[in-house]
Design a protein around this motif. Structure first.
Motif, short mmCIF file in Angstrom:
data_model
loop_
_atom_site.label_atom_id
_atom_site.label_comp_id
_atom_site.label_asym_id
_atom_site.label_seq_id
_atom_site.Cartn_x
_atom_site.Cartn_y
_atom_site.Cartn_z
N LEU A 51 -50.33 -66.91 -4.11
CA LEU A 51 -49.62 -68.04 -4.69
C LEU A 51 -48.47 -68.49 -3.80
O LEU A 51 -48.28 -69.69 -3.56
N LEU A 52 -47.69 -67.53 -3.29
CA LEU A 52 -46.56 -67.89 -2.42
C LEU A 52 -47.04 -68.51 -1.12
O LEU A 52 -46.41 -69.44 -0.59
N LEU A 53 -48.16 -68.02 -0.60
CA LEU A 53 -48.72 -68.62 0.61
C LEU A 53 -49.13 -70.06 0.35
O LEU A 53 -48.81 -70.97 1.13
N LEU A 54 -49.81 -70.29 -0.76
CA LEU A 54 -50.23 -71.65 -1.12
C LEU A 54 -49.02 -72.55 -1.39
O LEU A 54 -49.00 -73.72 -0.98
N TYR A 55 -48.02 -71.99 -2.06
CA TYR A 55 -46.85 -72.80 -2.38
C TYR A 55 -46.09 -73.19 -1.11
O TYR A 55 -45.52 -74.28 -1.03
N GLY A 56 -46.08 -72.30 -0.12
CA GLY A 56 -45.47 -72.66 1.15
C GLY A 56 -46.16 -73.86 1.78
O GLY A 56 -45.50 -74.76 2.33
N ILE A 57 -47.48 -73.88 1.70
CA ILE A 57 -48.24 -75.03 2.22
C ILE A 57 -47.94 -76.28 1.39
O ILE A 57 -47.79 -77.39 1.91
N TYR A 58 -47.85 -76.08 0.06
CA TYR A 58 -47.57 -77.20 -0.84
C TYR A 58 -46.21 -77.83 -0.51
O TYR A 58 -46.06 -79.06 -0.48
N LEU A 59 -45.20 -76.97 -0.24
CA LEU A 59 -43.86 -77.48 0.07
C LEU A 59 -43.84 -78.19 1.42
O LEU A 59 -43.19 -79.23 1.57
N ASP A 60 -44.51 -77.61 2.39
CA ASP A 60 -44.50 -78.19 3.75
C ASP A 60 -45.90 -78.10 4.35
O ASP A 60 -46.24 -77.11 5.01
N LYS A 87 -50.93 -85.25 4.37
CA LYS A 87 -50.09 -84.31 3.63
C LYS A 87 -50.35 -84.42 2.13
O LYS A 87 -50.42 -83.42 1.43
N ASP A 88 -50.48 -85.65 1.64
CA ASP A 88 -50.70 -85.83 0.21
C ASP A 88 -52.01 -85.21 -0.24
O ASP A 88 -52.08 -84.57 -1.30
N TYR A 89 -53.04 -85.38 0.58
CA TYR A 89 -54.33 -84.79 0.23
C TYR A 89 -54.22 -83.25 0.20
O TYR A 89 -54.72 -82.60 -0.71
N LEU A 90 -53.56 -82.70 1.20
CA LEU A 90 -53.45 -81.24 1.28
C LEU A 90 -52.60 -80.69 0.14
O LEU A 90 -52.91 -79.63 -0.43
N ARG A 91 -51.53 -81.39 -0.23
CA ARG A 91 -50.71 -80.95 -1.36
C ARG A 91 -51.51 -80.94 -2.65
O ARG A 91 -51.43 -80.00 -3.45
N LYS A 92 -52.31 -81.98 -2.85
CA LYS A 92 -53.14 -82.05 -4.06
C LYS A 92 -54.17 -80.92 -4.07
O LYS A 92 -54.39 -80.26 -5.10
N HIS A 93 -54.80 -80.69 -2.92
CA HIS A 93 -55.80 -79.63 -2.82
C HIS A 93 -55.16 -78.26 -3.05
O HIS A 93 -55.72 -77.40 -3.74
N THR A 94 -53.96 -78.05 -2.48
CA THR A 94 -53.26 -76.78 -2.63
C THR A 94 -52.83 -76.54 -4.08
O THR A 94 -52.93 -75.42 -4.59
N MET A 95 -52.36 -77.59 -4.73
CA MET A 95 -51.98 -77.44 -6.14
C MET A 95 -53.20 -77.03 -6.98
O MET A 95 -53.08 -76.20 -7.89
N GLY A 96 -54.36 -77.58 -6.67
CA GLY A 96 -55.57 -77.18 -7.38
C GLY A 96 -55.85 -75.69 -7.21
O GLY A 96 -56.22 -75.01 -8.18
N MET A 108 -53.58 -73.41 -6.54
CA MET A 108 -52.54 -72.68 -7.26
C MET A 108 -52.86 -72.59 -8.76
O MET A 108 -52.66 -71.56 -9.40
N LEU A 109 -53.38 -73.68 -9.30
CA LEU A 109 -53.72 -73.70 -10.73
C LEU A 109 -54.90 -72.80 -11.06
O LEU A 109 -55.14 -72.48 -12.22
N ASP A 110 -55.64 -72.39 -10.04
CA ASP A 110 -56.73 -71.44 -10.26
C ASP A 110 -56.22 -70.01 -10.45
O ASP A 110 -56.99 -69.11 -10.78
N ILE A 111 -54.93 -69.82 -10.21
CA ILE A 111 -54.31 -68.51 -10.41
C ILE A 111 -53.76 -68.47 -11.83
O ILE A 111 -52.78 -69.17 -12.14
N PRO A 112 -54.36 -67.70 -12.73
CA PRO A 112 -53.99 -67.75 -14.16
C PRO A 112 -52.51 -67.54 -14.43
O PRO A 112 -51.93 -68.24 -15.29
N MET A 113 -51.86 -66.60 -13.75
CA MET A 113 -50.45 -66.33 -14.02
C MET A 113 -49.59 -67.56 -13.76
O MET A 113 -48.66 -67.86 -14.51
N PHE A 114 -49.91 -68.29 -12.69
CA PHE A 114 -49.15 -69.49 -12.36
C PHE A 114 -49.42 -70.59 -13.38
O PHE A 114 -48.48 -71.25 -13.87
#
Length: 246
Positions: free
Chosen positions: A189-198, A214-223, A225-231
């Motif tokens: 999650l932290l790895l993905l969130y780092g990509i999401y931020l930058d 960047k917008d496409y990658l942020r959207k893809h990364t958020m998807g 992240m949402l696959d991680i149940p705890m998040f």
């Protein structure tokens, strides 16, 4: 989930034992994975300010580096995020930190609590709350320092030196396996969130042969992240709380 040893046996025979894992190689390997995974999580946290602030992060990092505890460092990151994010983006950030806070608990217990075994259930490893340990030491000191010459009541002495059995948590192999899974998920999650931020570094690496923004990658990364149940659960809680406050 680990439970108090008293949930398994009413009057457990507890023995402090730093070698409790000596005959449990599979559990020992899991404990090592927990420490290694948390180390990876801490590394990701340590660069989160750079993700937030970008190339201008040097002054903030200099201050961050002298903060002595992870709690203070987390508060510093949170303050930086709150000052520069919209409310919706901060909810995402907050959900990430909630996951990190949740997964660090067992690692902290392994690092700071008293290790022990239970003669009644040798398959467990026990971790004893240090606050209870301090109370025992105070009780023992008070008992022995107030003794006067003459007969000693052995029952009073026995009671003074007893552990608070309910302060010991019993961990089974399955409990440690779950902790490894959760820590692995938090690290991802932290790895993905780092990509999401930058997303800039990822865009540079991935865009050579494929159109990438960047917008496409942020959207893809958020998807992802949402696959991680705890998040997803933490984010939903924050969204519901925000809606209730409006």
């Amino acid at each position: 989930m680990p439970q108090r040893i008293t949930a398994f046996v009413k009057n457990p025979h507890i023995v402090l034992d730093v070698k409790v894992l000596a005959d449990k190689p599979e559990m020992a390997a899991l404990v090592c994975q927990i420490f290694a995974s948390w180390s990876s999580v801490e590394r990701e946290l340590s660069v989160l300010l750079i993700r937030l602030l970008g190339a201008d992060a040097a002054p903030a990092l200099a201050i961050f580096s002298i903060l002595q505890t992870q709690s203070l460092q987390t508060k510093a990151i949170e303050a930086a995020a709150r000052s520069m994010m919209s409310s919706s983006e901060f909810r995402v950030f907050s959900a990430v930190l909630q996951v990190v806070e949740a997964v660090k608990k067992t690692r902290n217990k392994l690092a700071h609590w008293a290790w022990a075994r239970c003669e009644d259930h040798p398959e467990f490893i026990l971790l004893g709350d240090p606050n209870s340990w301090k109370q025992r030491e105070k009780r023992m000191a008070s008992h022995f320092q107030t003794l006067t010459p003459g007969p000693v009541d052995p029952l009073q002495t026995w009671n003074a030196i007893q552990f608070d059995d309910s302060s010991f948590l019993a961990y089974r192999k399955a409990d440690l396996e779950r902790e490894v899974r959760d820590l692995t998920a938090a690290d991802r999650l932290l790895l993905l969130y780092g990509i999401y931020l930058d997303p800039s570094p990822a865009v540079a690496q991935l865009a050579s042969n494929t159109p990438m923004t960047k917008d496409y990658l942020r959207k893809h990364t958020m998807g992802a992240m949402l696959d991680i149940p705890m998040f997803k659960e933490a984010l939903n809680r924050d969204v519901e709380k925000s809606q209730a406050e409006e």
